[in-house]
Design an enzyme around this catalytic site. Structure first.
Site, short mmCIF file in Angstrom:
data_model
loop_
_atom_site.label_atom_id
_atom_site.label_comp_id
_atom_site.label_asym_id
_atom_site.label_seq_id
_atom_site.Cartn_x
_atom_site.Cartn_y
_atom_site.Cartn_z
N ASP A 105 0.87 -1.18 0.00
CA ASP A 105 0.00 0.00 0.00
C ASP A 105 0.91 1.23 0.00
O ASP A 105 1.71 1.41 0.91
CB ASP A 105 -0.89 -0.02 1.25
N ASP B 57 -2.81 4.90 -2.36
CA ASP B 57 -3.82 5.52 -1.53
C ASP B 57 -4.16 6.93 -2.04
O ASP B 57 -3.27 7.72 -2.34
CB ASP B 57 -3.27 5.61 -0.09
N GLU C 206 -6.25 4.23 -5.88
CA GLU C 206 -7.52 4.52 -5.21
C GLU C 206 -7.88 5.96 -5.57
O GLU C 206 -7.10 6.87 -5.31
CB GLU C 206 -7.42 4.37 -3.69
N HIS D 164 -11.33 -2.17 3.55
CA HIS D 164 -11.19 -1.81 4.96
C HIS D 164 -11.88 -0.49 5.29
O HIS D 164 -11.90 -0.06 6.46
CB HIS D 164 -9.70 -1.69 5.30
N ASP D 165 -12.45 0.17 4.29
CA ASP D 165 -13.16 1.45 4.49
C ASP D 165 -14.67 1.32 4.33
O ASP D 165 -15.38 2.31 4.52
CB ASP D 165 -12.68 2.48 3.45
O1 TEU Z 1 -9.25 6.17 1.93
C1 TEU Z 1 -9.65 7.31 1.26
C2 TEU Z 1 -11.09 7.42 1.27
O2 TEU Z 1 -11.69 7.65 0.32
C3 TEU Z 1 -11.74 7.11 2.53
O3 TEU Z 1 -11.43 8.07 3.41
C4 TEU Z 1 -13.20 7.01 2.37
O4 TEU Z 1 -13.74 8.10 1.81
C5 TEU Z 1 -13.83 6.87 3.67
O5 TEU Z 1 -13.12 6.05 4.44
C6 TEU Z 1 -15.19 6.31 3.48
O6 TEU Z 1 -15.76 6.26 4.70
C7 TEU Z 1 -7.87 5.94 1.98
C8 TEU Z 1 -7.64 4.68 2.80
O7 TEU Z 1 -8.25 3.60 2.15
C9 TEU Z 1 -8.23 4.94 4.18
O8 TEU Z 1 -8.20 3.79 4.98
C10 TEU Z 1 -7.44 6.05 4.83
O9 TEU Z 1 -8.05 6.37 6.04
C11 TEU Z 1 -7.42 7.28 3.93
O10 TEU Z 1 -7.16 7.00 2.56
C12 TEU Z 1 -6.29 8.19 4.35
O11 TEU Z 1 -5.07 7.55 4.10
#
Ligand code: TEU
Length: 557
Positions: A101, A205, A257, A329-330
């Protein structure tokens, strides 16, 4: 992409591991790299080709590792570089690639780069981050009105130099200034270091936020115009490709992403001729059940999903490539969010959603536990939650006067913590995740829903994922076939065909509890050969009737 020698990842399936919640080898209640290594046979048995590791770098863990303080070291909670090398070697020995990542839109505020940058306004690394003076006048003092993804303003005042620094996420995640070529060179060099170590690619990310236009902008409330898909993004991605990937003969993979990315933008980024990225994560489908406010979701309309997936399939049919995912994970667990996690329907709904997704054209991503049908957990008080986004939202909403119980009710189905409960390996106290006390509670349904219970069950969610992955590996039609959406207006049944070299496969999924006569819906499906189904072994199965959460892959020609 029906070129004679399509890229290797057009037939690959990626498995995402969130190390903190995957498997704990030393009993400290936090998953780690030796834990991942100990479960590689599970991944090999599933048949996945690539393991994407969410961040394992040294980090204060303010955002569970997405806040990195040393890109070239492993956080002691997760292990050591030697542990990493061991995992990499064992994965490669099983033919499984490892993707790291890459979190370079921001660092941790404890990263030496930022420590140096904040030390003085004349620091040689001052311009490695975004610093601004206080904005005079009523709109100030923050330099802009941008809102952080984790609640509150995107600017933090630093008394040392009486200036403000930008952080789109938490205040402990200051954004790097990619306008500065030194920053880009340092990132390229770090990526090369990991590739030289043998990793097979990067999941990047929020990579569409690295090009920013941080001008005075009283007008721009949410700021996305200032940092989503900025003016130099293509230039930065092409430069990265040239500096890091070009000339490397290894079979690598890159996925960016990109919250808010459009089909048109994705066509440009993933066009092989432009040498930027192989694929992107788009967010349209995970936003269809709410209008930008994830804490107030509504039921997904299947016709909205078909319109969205249909547009992405068509939009990247002749150029570029799609990634396919429900969970990560989000996101809360799809079987609870888009399916039905009640005991009566959970297995069918989980396998139905998986069939629907895996039949599309693109690279599927399976998130840890999705292959087991893991669902959203049960949350009591705010003390049960761990996620910074969730906790900050609760604090902000209750500070603004909202009733804590009302806010809690919105957190339970939507929190990212639903994706972060420990993987359920067996029915023991902590689901075989740890011998210690897990950093976040195990879902109590693990007693029934776990890998050990499913491993030898030919009709389990795990077995169905094995079959879907095997089908993708065996079928060029599933890998590369043309996509055609059927029944676009049907509110319950999702159906489409994939065609290549004279073979046509029909994928039909009943995303509801209402049975439908197949002949009325899709006469061409009657009598067709069943390639893969999820309910044909059940006593109430009837070839002529698409039962609740019934999913079938049929060969028409
Ligand atoms: O996520 C970016 C992102 O789009 C998320 O913040 C999303 O909008 C949100 O979680 C939805 O609820 C990336 C990573 O995947 C995330 O885990 C990190 O917290 C974030 O970037 C910051 O690095």
């Amino acid at each position: 992409m029906t070129s004679p020698n399509p890229a290797w990842w057009t037939s690959a399936v990626v498995y995402q591991v969130y190390p903190r919640s995957f498997a704990d080898s030393d009993g400290d209640g936090i998953g780690d790299l030796p834990g991942v290594r100990s479960k590689l046979d599970h991944l090999a048995d599933l048949g996945v080709d690539v393991l994407w590791l969410s961040p394992v770098y040294r980090s204060p863990q303010d955002d569970n590792g997405y806040d990195i303080s040393d890109y070239r070291d492993i956080d002691p909670a997760f292990g050591t570089l030697a542990d990493f090398d061991g995992l990499l070697a064992d994965a490669h020995a099983r033919g499984i690639k490892i993707v790291m990542d890459l979190v370079v839109n921001h660092t941790s505020d404890e990263h030496p780069w930022f420590v140096e940058s904040r030390s003085s306004t004349v620091s040689p690394k001052r311009d490695w981050y975004w610093w601004r003076d206080t904005r005079e006048g009523p709109a100030g003092p923050e330099p802009t009105d941008w809102e952080s993804y984790f609640s509150g303003p995107t600017w933090e005042h630093d008394p040392t130099t009486d200036q403000w620094y930008l952080h789109l996420f938490s205040r402990k995640q200051p954004d790097l200034n990619w306008e500065n070529p030194e920053v880009r060179a340092a990132v390229h060099e770090m990526m090369g270091w990991w590739l030289d170590r043998g990793v097979d690619g990067f999941r990047m990310d929020v990579i569409n936020m690295i090009s920013k236009d941080v001008g005075p902008d009283d007008a721009l409330r949410d700021g996305t115009d200032g940092f989503l898909f900025g003016p130099r993004l293509h230039e930065f991605l092409a430069e990265m490709h040239r500096e890091v990937f070009a000339g490397r003969d290894a079979d690598l993979i890159t996925v960016g992403e990109m919250p808010g990315v459009t089909v048109e933008q994705a066509r440009l980024v993933t066009d092989p001729a432009r040498a930027e990225l192989d694929m992107v994560f788009q967010f349209e489908h995970v936003g269809l059940d709410h209008d930008g406010d994830k804490w107030h979701a509504r039921p997904l309309r299947l016709t909205d999903l078909k319109a969205s997936f249909g547009r992405w399939q068509a939009g990247l049919a002749d150029v570029g490539w799609n990634s396919l995912y429900w969970d990560n994970h989000d996101q809360p667990r799809a079987v609870s969010r888009f399916g039905d996690d009640s005991p009566a329907h959970r297995r069918d709904a989980a396998t139905c959603l998986a069939t629907l997704l895996h039949g599309h054209r693109g690279t599927p991503y399976v998130y840890q536990g999705e292959e087991l049908g893991m669902a959203n957990s049960t949350w009591g008080s705010i003390r049960d939650f761990r996620d910074i986004e969730t906790l900050n939202h609760f604090a902000e909403a209750t500070a603004a006067g909202a009733d804590p119980d009302d806010v809690l009710a919105t957190l339970r189905p939507a929190s990212r913590d639903n994706a972060r409960t420990p993987v359920q390996w067996d029915d023991t106290e902590h689901a075989g995740f740890t011998t210690g006390t897990p950093w976040i509670a195990v879902n109590p349904d693990h007693v029934e829903w776990n890998a050990a219970a499913q491993r030898d069950d030919p009709h389990s969610v795990l077995a169905h994922h094995r079959s879907l992955i095997a089908l993708r590996h065996a079928s060029r039609t599933v890998q590369l076939g043309d996509f055609e959406m059927l029944l676009p207006d049907h509110e319950d049944v999702y159906a489409y065909t994939r065609s290549l070299d004279g073979e046509t496969l029909l994928v039909v999924c009943n995303v509801s509890g209402t049975p439908y006569a197949l002949a009325e819906l899709l006469p061409e499906a009657v009598g067709a050969e069943l390639v893969l189904g999820n309910r044909e072994h059940l006593p109430d199965h009837d070839d002529a009737v698409l039962g609740p959460w019934d999913a079938r892959v049929l060969r028409l020609t």
